[in-house]
Write an enzyme that holds these catalytic residues in place. Structure first.
Site, PDB file in Angstrom:
ATOM      1  N   ALA A   1      28.403  26.394  10.559  1.00  0.00           N
ATOM      2  CA  ALA A   1      27.250  26.024   9.739  1.00  0.00           C
ATOM      3  C   ALA A   1      27.673  25.377   8.423  1.00  0.00           C
ATOM      4  O   ALA A   1      27.096  24.371   8.002  1.00  0.00           O
ATOM      5  CB  ALA A   1      26.370  27.241   9.487  1.00  0.00           C
ATOM      6  N   ALA A   2      28.679  25.941   7.752  1.00  0.00           N
ATOM      7  CA  ALA A   2      29.113  25.391   6.466  1.00  0.00           C
ATOM      8  C   ALA A   2      29.702  23.993   6.639  1.00  0.00           C
ATOM      9  O   ALA A   2      29.424  23.083   5.851  1.00  0.00           O
ATOM     10  CB  ALA A   2      30.130  26.321   5.820  1.00  0.00           C
TER      11      ALA A   2
ATOM     12  N   GLY B   1      29.381  20.927  16.240  1.00  0.00           N
ATOM     13  CA  GLY B   1      29.634  22.351  16.431  1.00  0.00           C
ATOM     14  C   GLY B   1      28.445  23.048  17.047  1.00  0.00           C
ATOM     15  O   GLY B   1      27.397  22.438  17.291  1.00  0.00           O
ATOM     16  N   ASP B   2      28.613  24.360  17.286  1.00  0.00           N
ATOM     17  CA  ASP B   2      27.527  25.084  17.946  1.00  0.00           C
ATOM     18  C   ASP B   2      27.249  26.453  17.366  1.00  0.00           C
ATOM     19  O   ASP B   2      26.247  27.074  17.715  1.00  0.00           O
ATOM     20  CB  ASP B   2      27.845  25.257  19.435  1.00  0.00           C
ATOM     21  N   GLY B   3      28.080  26.980  16.487  1.00  0.00           N
ATOM     22  CA  GLY B   3      27.908  28.368  16.065  1.00  0.00           C
ATOM     23  C   GLY B   3      27.733  28.525  14.579  1.00  0.00           C
ATOM     24  O   GLY B   3      27.797  27.575  13.804  1.00  0.00           O
TER      25      GLY B   3
ATOM     26  N   ASN C   1      29.767  29.939  12.677  1.00  0.00           N
ATOM     27  CA  ASN C   1      31.037  29.613  12.038  1.00  0.00           C
ATOM     28  C   ASN C   1      31.094  28.155  11.603  1.00  0.00           C
ATOM     29  O   ASN C   1      31.843  27.795  10.708  1.00  0.00           O
ATOM     30  CB  ASN C   1      32.196  29.874  13.019  1.00  0.00           C
TER      31      ASN C   1
ATOM     32  N   ASP D   1      34.356  21.092  16.843  1.00  0.00           N
ATOM     33  CA  ASP D   1      34.744  22.491  16.974  1.00  0.00           C
ATOM     34  C   ASP D   1      35.237  22.684  18.408  1.00  0.00           C
ATOM     35  O   ASP D   1      34.894  21.903  19.295  1.00  0.00           O
ATOM     36  CB  ASP D   1      33.539  23.390  16.684  1.00  0.00           C
TER      37      ASP D   1
ATOM     38  N   CYS E   1       0.840  -1.209   0.000  1.00  0.00           N
ATOM     39  CA  CYS E   1       0.000   0.000   0.000  1.00  0.00           C
ATOM     40  C   CYS E   1       0.868   1.250   0.000  1.00  0.00           C
ATOM     41  O   CYS E   1       0.644   2.184  -0.782  1.00  0.00           O
ATOM     42  CB  CYS E   1      -0.916   0.011   1.219  1.00  0.00           C
TER      43      CYS E   1
END
Length: 949
Positions: A813-814, A807-809, A811, A598, A162
């Site tokens: 993100a990428a 990580g945490d910030g 900086n 990080d 289904c």
């Protein structure tokens, strides 16, 4: 590793793009004024509300494309403010409480100074960190979450065939790019093609179109309303519907087993030799025909009709197999009864017992599904139904109980000891300790006082608090978590793709095997094994075995194998502060062999404290003026007040502790670069705060700059302060290492996982932290910017590593986005949480071990389920086809096959539920001492100044 580091050195000089600053101060002021004005107007006269409605319609045309002016600043202001005004008036005209704070939230991210981890941004206010504190993806604007998807509630799915059919139907539509269907939660998530989003109100129109199409194909569907105010109602409605279906299933089960009991009584009396007049009536053919018809037209009616409809529409499912088996048994028995000379046996009792066993399996399966979603239901239950609304600011005489869903942004609520917090907000007065375990998994209570963030659903343990509401109802962090987890449960693991391919063709294959079984035993069986006929005809035996093949096959077990385990795993994680966004993430996380940390805010606590302000020894040689420590802090704090970066917060706190005069950066002058620093015009002076390279780039000169680098020792980092073209001072910071960091690194190393550390700090500061936590200095990459972190992750991946970045910030993100699995600390910047498929809501490193163990146990459960589902069908179908008949004389009747089919599905569900116990028995952090959480009493670091609370 050496090849990775050498390759990385070739790209380390990559330039980083400059990011834009946050909104200007006047825009924030207007936003706050609108917020105060409209939230204070909840009780306006209905006539005024009616007069607002035409204004709302007229404002509909004032979008950025139609609001024209020769002044670009005015155009920007109009484009930003008018939609907000329109939203507020719409809320008022409909008496809607769905106001959101638009003045909170960090800005666009601030660079790590001299290698800090980055984060924060321009445009934040005093509540700018509320997003990161109250959960991932907690929105601060007026946008609706999940704006790029369509969620459909799909009914009528009974097996993997289904769900495969629903997915095929959805993806056959030209407006749909891809779709994911979850059999356990009975939902489908649709990702539309970009062209479909160009239509006004596309979500509603496309959702209704797809739902109608599915309904026409036999799967009753409704589009999910994505408005956050209705989310909890939808979730509660689904839960009530499941309970109602369970009750209905129980009634059908009772009737079917009552009929089955009558059949069994007849067989039992015959076996015991009981001879009574009424016994002859029970054994009569007419009585058995009546029982069979009552079963097929009563408790089995829905099952049979659904199976036939699905077959006619080209998407056969498990009901099709059961229905064909039951109808075949009834038809053959009826033919044998009407034409006795055929010599066929009648087995009218088989459909009766078959339906009874199938309904029993379905009922147990429904109970197991509800049990599997109990973690999500538990999350929903932490929100109270009532709140004490404070009126006129009088705590003693002006509180009134109101429904929590009627709270609006700006309301003040009173929370007494023992109460649950009704909404996300900020403490305005009072002091207490809060139990946040239901939200973050943190076992220790947290101290809350004026200015502290509180999350809906947490429990006030002692003192009385007055809290200003920032988000309520479905907009709270708990609502975001439930919504994200439900979406995650509909994201397929890669292993599910194989199951979908098999399940989509499984029913046709079973029907073909049933036909082959009939052909073999009817044409050749009597010659191969004449003793198997038991005085019956080959046709009768062939029909019975072919029916058994139809019934014993269980596509449902295949369909439930993966989604039930994923459902339990993600729900279990959510209850323990682990936000895992999808089955694909669980599968990847279970295979991770490299973890990259990080430094700032991840291995360290992320709460740096100013320890010293250093003025150059010969300032007149380098400066036009002599700057005092107070003046340096005052200027630096004026720049840092625009950020939510931990270093910036530390500077602002230090300035407040010294009672420095409050100064502000001039509007539109603030600029920042993640990983480098920030600059703004303060009191007609260009003030630069950041790394040595950043300060030099903005014109600071002097040989003493290099000498000041010696002040960066151990884990104490520095930030350089430039005023105009001169160096004013250097500020030193200290950031303590997390108590659990060393044990987590040791645990990962013991598991054979490679551990690296990335930091923007200089080598000596990074090496000091690495020494404390136990990371080899050769695996420490220091002095890197955000783009370089991403490049290093990519180099590891080129070497066939499966990388998890923690990580945490901003900086990070990428790097988080480019890693195989991004893990964001729950107390970090919102951008880090938004790009990370895993969020540690408790902000503890030990949760990383929990998340990895949960992913491994979940995938282990998935594999066990698949082995069971495939193994059952591979073994069960040949036995039902009579393969043991020549060897042992064993054969399965259709009723026995139906019982086995129910057991197979129940086995998958039970094994998935056992994941709860396996997870707790295998947790790796049993001996890890819990880290004191922010807000709990703990010794303060020795600093030059005592920081204000």
């Amino acid at each position: 590793m050496e090849s990775t580091l050498s390759a990385f050195s070739t790209v380390k000089a990559t330039a980083m793009a400059r990011s834009s600053g946050g909104p200007s101060l006047p825009l924030l002021t207007i936003s706050k004024a609108l917020n105060r004005h409209f939230t204070g107007a909840r009780h306006l006269h209905p006539l005024l509300l009616a007069r607002c409605s035409p204004s709302v319609r007229r404002l509909g045309g004032f979008h950025g494309s139609r609001f024209t002016s020769s002044n670009s600043a005015l155009r920007s202001l109009g484009a930003a403010v008018l939609p907000v005004i329109r939203h507020r008036l719409e809320c008022l005209s409909s008496s809607s409480p769905s106001f959101r704070s638009i003045s909170s939230g960090g800005g666009s991210g601030f660079g790590g100074y001299n290698g800090g981890s980055g984060g924060g941004g321009g445009g934040g206010s005093e509540s700018g960190d509320s997003k990161s504190k109250l959960g991932a993806n907690a929105s601060d604007g007026v946008s609706v979450p999940s704006s790029d998807i369509i969620i459909l509630d799909v009914g009528g799915m009974t097996c993997g065939g289904c769900s495969a059919s629903v997915k095929k139907i959805l993806e056959s539509q030209p407006q749909v790019a891809s779709a994911s269907v979850n059999l356990t939660t009975e939902t489908a998530i649709v990702w539309p093609v970009p062209e479909a989003k160009s239509v006004p109100d596309w979500q509603k129109s496309l959702g209704e179109t797809l739902a109608n199409h599915l309904t026409n194909c036999g799967f009753q569907s409704t589009p999910r309303d994505l408005v956050t105010e209705n989310f909890f109602k939808v979730f509660e409605t689904k839960t009530k519907d499941k309970q109602a279906r369970l009750k209905e299933s129980g009634r059908e089960l009772a009737v079917s087993w009552a009929l089955c009991a009558v059949c069994l009584v007849g067989h039992l009396t015959h076996f015991l030799g009981v001879n009574a007049p009424w016994i002859h009536a029970i054994h009569s053919t007419g009585f058995h025909v009546s029982l069979c018809l009552i079963t097929l037209l009563g408790p089995g009616r829905k099952l049979v009709l659904d199976g036939i409809k699905s077959l006619l529409k080209g998407s056969p499912n498990m009901n099709t197999l059961v229905g064909l088996g039951a109808l075949s048994s009834f038809s053959v028995s009826s033919l044998a009864a009407m034409i006795p000379k055929l010599g066929w046996k009648t087995f009218f009792e088989e459909p009766v017992m078959l339906i009874a066993f199938v309904l029993l399996g379905r009922n147990l399966e429904q109970r197991a599904k509800i049990k599997a979603t109990s973690d999500m239901t538990g999350l929903l239950s932490v929100l109270p139904s009532k709140a004490r609304l404070l009126l006129d600011g009088d705590l003693q005489n002006s509180t009134v109980e109101v429904p929590c869903n009627s709270l609006s942004v700006g309301d003040l609520v009173v929370i007494l000891p023992g109460d649950r917090v009704p909404a996300d907000g900020v403490v305005k007065s009072g002091r207490s300790t809060i139990d946040e375990s239901s939200f973050t998994g943190e076992p220790l209570p947290v101290t809350k006082e004026s200015g502290s963030q509180v999350a809906a659903g947490s429990i006030n343990l002692n003192g009385t608090l007055t809290v200003e509401v920032h988000r309520s109802g479905g907009e709270t962090a708990v609502g975001d978590i439930i919504r994200l987890v439900e979406e995650a449960q509909s994201r397929e693991a890669p292993v599910q793709q194989l199951v979908d391919k098999v399940a989509g063709r499984f029913t046709y294959g079973v029907m073909a095997l049933s036909a082959a079984t009939f052909t073999f035993w009817n044409l050749f069986g009597a010659h191969v094994l004449p003793s198997a006929l038991h005085n019956g005809s080959p046709m009768s035996l062939a029909l019975q075995l072919s029916c058994s093949v139809l019934v014993v096959a269980c596509p449902c077990a295949l369909g439930l194998a993966t989604p039930t385990a994923m459902l339990v795993g993600t729900s279990l994680g959510a209850r323990r502060g682990l936000l895992l966004r999808g089955g694909d993430i669980l599968e990847k996380f279970s295979l991770v062999d490299t973890v990259v940390f990080d430094k700032t805010g991840t291995l360290t606590k992320g709460h740096p404290v100013v320890t010293e302000v250093i003025i150059p020894e010969n300032p007149r040689h380098n400066l036009n003026d002599t700057w005092s420590e107070v003046e340096v802090l005052m200027l630096a704090a004026a720049v840092e007040s625009n950020t939510t970066h931990p270093v910036g917060k530390a500077i602002v706190k230090a300035a407040r502790a010294r009672n420095c005069q409050t100064m502000k950066a001039e509007d539109g002058t603030f600029t920042e670069e993640p990983g480098s620093g920030a600059v703004a015009i303060v009191n007609n002076k260009r003030v630069t705060v950041g790394t040595l390279e950043w300060v030099k780039r903005h014109g600071a000169t002097g040989n003493s700059l290099l000498a000041l680098e010696e002040h960066e020792i151990n884990n104490q980092s520095v930030v350089y302060i430039g005023v105009d073209n001169t160096l004013a001072a250097v500020i030193r910071f200290e950031d303590k290492v997390r108590e659990d960091a060393a044990q987590v690194v040791e645990n990962l190393t013991r598991q054979g996982i490679d551990v690296y550390m990335l930091s923007g700090d200089k080598r000596n500061a990074a090496n000091y932290v690495a020494s404390v936590v136990g990371i080899n200095h050769e695996r420490v990459i220091a002095g890197v910017k955000p783009a370089e972190k991403k490049n290093f992750i990519n180099e590891l991946q080129k070497n066939k590593k499966i990388v998890a970045m923690v990580g945490d910030g901003i900086n990070d993100a990428a790097a988080l986005a480019s890693s195989n699995v991004g893990v964001a600390m729950g107390g970090g910047a919102g951008a880090a949480s938004e790009v990370s498929p895993v969020v540690l809501m408790g902000n503890r490193l030990t949760q990383l071990l929990d998340a990895m163990e949960l992913s491994r146990q979940t995938m282990k459960t998935v594999k066990q389920n698949l082995w069971w589902a495939f193994g059952y069908n591979i073994v069960g179908i040949p036995i039902a086809a009579g393969v043991l008949l020549p060897l042992t004389g064993t054969m399965l009747t259709p009723s026995m096959a139906g019982a086995l089919m129910g057991v197979s599905s129940l086995g998958v569900m039970t094994n998935s539920l056992l994941l709860r116990y396996r997870f707790f028995s295998n947790r790796n952090d049993k001996n890890v001492k819990p880290e004191p959480k922010e807000g709990t009493k703990q010794p303060h670091e020795n600093t030059r100044w005592k920081q204000s609370s």
